[in-house]
Each structure stands twice: as C-alpha cells, then as structure tokens.
Enzyme design. Sequence first.
Site, PDB file in Angstrom:
ATOM      1  N   ASN A   1       1.877  -5.123  -3.212  1.00  0.00           N
ATOM      2  CA  ASN A   1       0.480  -5.421  -2.868  1.00  0.00           C
ATOM      3  C   ASN A   1      -0.282  -4.136  -2.537  1.00  0.00           C
ATOM      4  O   ASN A   1       0.233  -3.279  -1.822  1.00  0.00           O
ATOM      5  CB  ASN A   1       0.520  -6.334  -1.612  1.00  0.00           C
ATOM      6  CG  ASN A   1      -0.820  -6.898  -1.225  1.00  0.00           C
ATOM      7  OD1 ASN A   1      -1.548  -7.421  -2.087  1.00  0.00           O
ATOM      8  ND2 ASN A   1      -1.168  -6.835   0.052  1.00  0.00           N
TER       9      ASN A   1
ATOM     10  N   HIS B   1     -10.594  -6.165  -1.343  1.00  0.00           N
ATOM     11  CA  HIS B   1     -11.554  -5.947  -0.251  1.00  0.00           C
ATOM     12  C   HIS B   1     -12.703  -5.174  -0.881  1.00  0.00           C
ATOM     13  O   HIS B   1     -12.574  -3.977  -1.145  1.00  0.00           O
ATOM     14  CB  HIS B   1     -10.924  -5.105   0.861  1.00  0.00           C
ATOM     15  CG  HIS B   1      -9.804  -5.794   1.564  1.00  0.00           C
ATOM     16  ND1 HIS B   1     -10.012  -6.900   2.364  1.00  0.00           N
ATOM     17  CD2 HIS B   1      -8.476  -5.540   1.607  1.00  0.00           C
ATOM     18  CE1 HIS B   1      -8.847  -7.293   2.869  1.00  0.00           C
ATOM     19  NE2 HIS B   1      -7.902  -6.493   2.416  1.00  0.00           N
TER      20      HIS B   1
ATOM     21  N   ASP C   1     -12.202 -10.272   0.311  1.00  0.00           N
ATOM     22  CA  ASP C   1     -13.424 -10.435   1.090  1.00  0.00           C
ATOM     23  C   ASP C   1     -14.495  -9.548   0.470  1.00  0.00           C
ATOM     24  O   ASP C   1     -14.188  -8.525  -0.136  1.00  0.00           O
ATOM     25  CB  ASP C   1     -13.257 -10.231   2.603  1.00  0.00           C
ATOM     26  CG  ASP C   1     -12.564  -8.952   3.031  1.00  0.00           C
ATOM     27  OD1 ASP C   1     -12.609  -7.963   2.279  1.00  0.00           O
ATOM     28  OD2 ASP C   1     -11.993  -8.950   4.135  1.00  0.00           O
TER      29      ASP C   1
ATOM     30  N   GLU D   1      -6.222 -10.630  -0.824  1.00  0.00           N
ATOM     31  CA  GLU D   1      -6.935 -10.423   0.452  1.00  0.00           C
ATOM     32  C   GLU D   1      -8.444 -10.374   0.234  1.00  0.00           C
ATOM     33  O   GLU D   1      -9.144  -9.539   0.820  1.00  0.00           O
ATOM     34  CB  GLU D   1      -6.459  -9.115   1.118  1.00  0.00           C
ATOM     35  CG  GLU D   1      -4.958  -9.041   1.313  1.00  0.00           C
ATOM     36  CD  GLU D   1      -4.496  -7.815   2.112  1.00  0.00           C
ATOM     37  OE1 GLU D   1      -5.338  -7.114   2.697  1.00  0.00           O
ATOM     38  OE2 GLU D   1      -3.270  -7.582   2.143  1.00  0.00           O
TER      39      GLU D   1
ATOM     40  N   GLU E   1       0.805  -1.241   0.000  1.00  0.00           N
ATOM     41  CA  GLU E   1       0.000   0.000   0.000  1.00  0.00           C
ATOM     42  C   GLU E   1       0.830   1.280   0.000  1.00  0.00           C
ATOM     43  O   GLU E   1       0.570   2.176   0.796  1.00  0.00           O
ATOM     44  CB  GLU E   1      -0.948   0.006   1.207  1.00  0.00           C
ATOM     45  CG  GLU E   1      -1.853  -1.199   1.258  1.00  0.00           C
ATOM     46  CD  GLU E   1      -2.833  -1.175   2.434  1.00  0.00           C
ATOM     47  OE1 GLU E   1      -2.757  -0.252   3.271  1.00  0.00           O
ATOM     48  OE2 GLU E   1      -3.679  -2.081   2.526  1.00  0.00           O
TER      49      GLU E   1
HETATM   50  C1  XIL Z   1      -5.752  -6.019   8.777  1.00  0.00           C
HETATM   51  C2  XIL Z   1      -6.007  -7.194   9.737  1.00  0.00           C
HETATM   52  O1  XIL Z   1      -6.948  -8.051   9.143  1.00  0.00           O
HETATM   53  C3  XIL Z   1      -6.498  -6.686  11.065  1.00  0.00           C
HETATM   54  O2  XIL Z   1      -6.609  -7.752  12.000  1.00  0.00           O
HETATM   55  C4  XIL Z   1      -5.558  -5.617  11.587  1.00  0.00           C
HETATM   56  O3  XIL Z   1      -6.080  -5.061  12.785  1.00  0.00           O
HETATM   57  C5  XIL Z   1      -5.333  -4.515  10.577  1.00  0.00           C
HETATM   58  O4  XIL Z   1      -4.864  -5.087   9.372  1.00  0.00           O
HETATM   59  N1  XIL Z   1      -4.773  -4.456   4.025  1.00  0.00           N
HETATM   60  C6  XIL Z   1      -3.735  -5.242   4.443  1.00  0.00           C
HETATM   61  C7  XIL Z   1      -3.893  -6.091   5.652  1.00  0.00           C
HETATM   62  O5  XIL Z   1      -2.715  -5.318   3.746  1.00  0.00           O
HETATM   63  O6  XIL Z   1      -2.675  -6.244   6.362  1.00  0.00           O
HETATM   64  C8  XIL Z   1      -4.955  -5.559   6.563  1.00  0.00           C
HETATM   65  O7  XIL Z   1      -5.146  -6.511   7.621  1.00  0.00           O
HETATM   66  C9  XIL Z   1      -6.230  -5.302   5.808  1.00  0.00           C
HETATM   67  C10 XIL Z   1      -6.007  -4.268   4.736  1.00  0.00           C
END
Ligand code: XIL
Length: 346
Positions: A195, A231, A262, A260, A155
Amino acid sequence: MIRRAGILVAAFVAAGYAAPNEGSVSPITLRAAAERRGLLVGAATMSGTLKDLRHAETLAREFNLVTPENEMKWAFIRPTRQTWNFAGADRLVAFAEKHKLAIHGHNLLWYAHNPPWLTAMPWTPAQTQQLMTEHIGTVVGRYRGKIAIWDVVNEEINEQGLLRKSLWSRAGTNYLSLAFRTAHEADPKAHLVYNDYGIEEVNRKSDGAYALLKSLKAQGAPVHGVGFQCHVEGNGPDLESFARNLQRFADLGLDLHLTEIDVRIKVPATPQDYARQARVYRGLIATALKNPRTKSVTTWGHSDAHSWVPSFFKGFGDALPFDARYQPKPAYEAMRQAMMESAPRH
Ligand code: XIL
C-alpha cells in the site's frame, strides 16, 4: 487471490444479507450497490468513535468493509517490547463481525507510527528480522481467518521511487519478501497487499512501486494486491494516467484496491467546491472500477466529523462523503453512481 474478497462478498449476498434500509439516506446504500456488483466498499475508523451511534450506524449501513485507521499499527499494538495491546483492534474486529463487514488490516510494516522503544534502538539486522517476523506472525496469526485483506507493507517507496532507508530495511536485502512470506504462513488465505500514496498516476514513485512489486513477484513472494491510497486534492489525478497505471499493476497479476480515499478541500468550502469534490470521487472510482481487477474502494473515514485531514493539512477539511452531521454530501452520491454504473465482477 483476490478471489478472497470476491468470495467474501458472494458469501454475504448468498446468505441473503441485505443492508438495513430503514432511515437510510438513499434508496440503495453504497453497501447494497457494492454487493450487487461483488465489490467491497470500505471506510477507516477508530474503535472509540464507534461509541457515537450515528458513526456506527452509518458505517454498518453504508459499507461492507472496514479498515482500522490506527489501532493495528505498531504504536498501538506493541506499546513495549514485552507487551501487546489488542484491545482496540479486537473491538473493531467484533464490530465488523457483528455487522458482517469484511476487514482490511492496516498495517504490519511502516516506517512511521512506530513505538519509541522500537525506533530508539539501532537494532542489528538479525534483531530487526526477528522483531519483524515475530510481529507479523503474532498479529496475522491472532486474526487468522478473520481479516480478509492485509496491508503487509505500507509506504516503503520514497519520492524518488526507491526503497526508503527505513528501520525495516536493516533486516536484509529480501526483507519485504520475508514480510509477505511470514504473513502468508500465518494466514494462508489472507489477501496480501503493498500500500502506498502518490502512486495513482504513472510517475517516478509509481515506477518504483511497480519495479518493487515486479521483483517481489519474480522472487515468488505471496503478494496479491496493490493499494492506491488516493489522498488527493484539487482535481485529483489525471484519470487517463491513473487508468494506465492501474492496468500495468493488474498485468503483474495483482488485484487493485483504492485504500484511503479522501479529497480534501479548503474550508470553509463553497457549493462549487463540494461539486468539484464529487467529480473527483466519481472519476477516481469509476476509472478504477473500469478495471476488472479492482476489488475494493475504501474512504479514509466516512464523516467529516472524524478525519485526519484538518490536523495534517492546514486550511483543508471536509474530505469525506458524509458531512460532520452524517448527512450525505454530493461526494456520496458520486460514489454511489460510480458503483451503480460499474460492471458486476462476480
Ligand atoms: C493516519 C491516521 O488517519 C491518523 O489518525 C494518524 O494520526 C496518522 O495516520 N497513510 C496511511 C495511514 O497509511 O495509516 C495514515 O493514517 C494516513 C496516511
């Protein structure tokens, strides 16, 4: 390059490893469907959650890749300048080895989730560079040969498509190239990834990520893949734009990972919401798998019992393929179908 992950899957298959089917929720698990096609299918987890047997069993049965959700981040691994804490990360690595899951390391540099001692100090460029290279060298070196894929940089592009003014950007103009080179030296066989979130469609942010990766490649940085976090909510990204975007990154010579996934929905949800969620899962994965450079597909958790969504997105939840009782949801079947219908990549 991503041949790394490909070789890994091929090795599992050649070794005759078969996911245990007893008590499984479907005749062919996600893991089996993925392995038949030379794919990695992953889920993020915390090591503590593995004490719940249903959580651990579902993970080992359905997935052949695992991402440490938090325990390889600076805040966990580097509680103070002088101390390292590898306990959680080591437990996850041991679990992965026991159940023959590949590991997607997450992450080495991020503007967030850093320990207070690190963010409090106005480090000089030389100190920042030193902290960065020491950290990457130590962590990647410790797990050399054990972690197939690393999110080296997480990020670092902002919503305008420009590099963030993160604490890492103080390390000098070529700091990202240096990060990838340091990781590569520490484990020359690891597959190294940039990423980010919100870069699924062709948009200002993905234009920025594309420009960054193009310039890293031009500098000869050992960057091998790009991670699209996915996400998402609602109907998800526009799939035509997603496909076009994936292709332009592939054309840079990069492998593609959905890292990631969801799909959050408003809770309490209706059967229609779960059906729409399943369509989004299917669309994302089927579209990605049409591109032969897509090598892994990972969900951010696997059961609604453990997900970051409810605490980070008020009113939302139920974003994952298994419900809170570890029963498969329509999204699970959608993932399976998308993988079964995809072309093999061996
Ligand atoms: C999130 C975790 O799921 C949480 O448990 C934590 O509190 C914060 O981070 N992008 C990412 C992940 O690259 O590392 C993040 O994970 C979600 C967003």
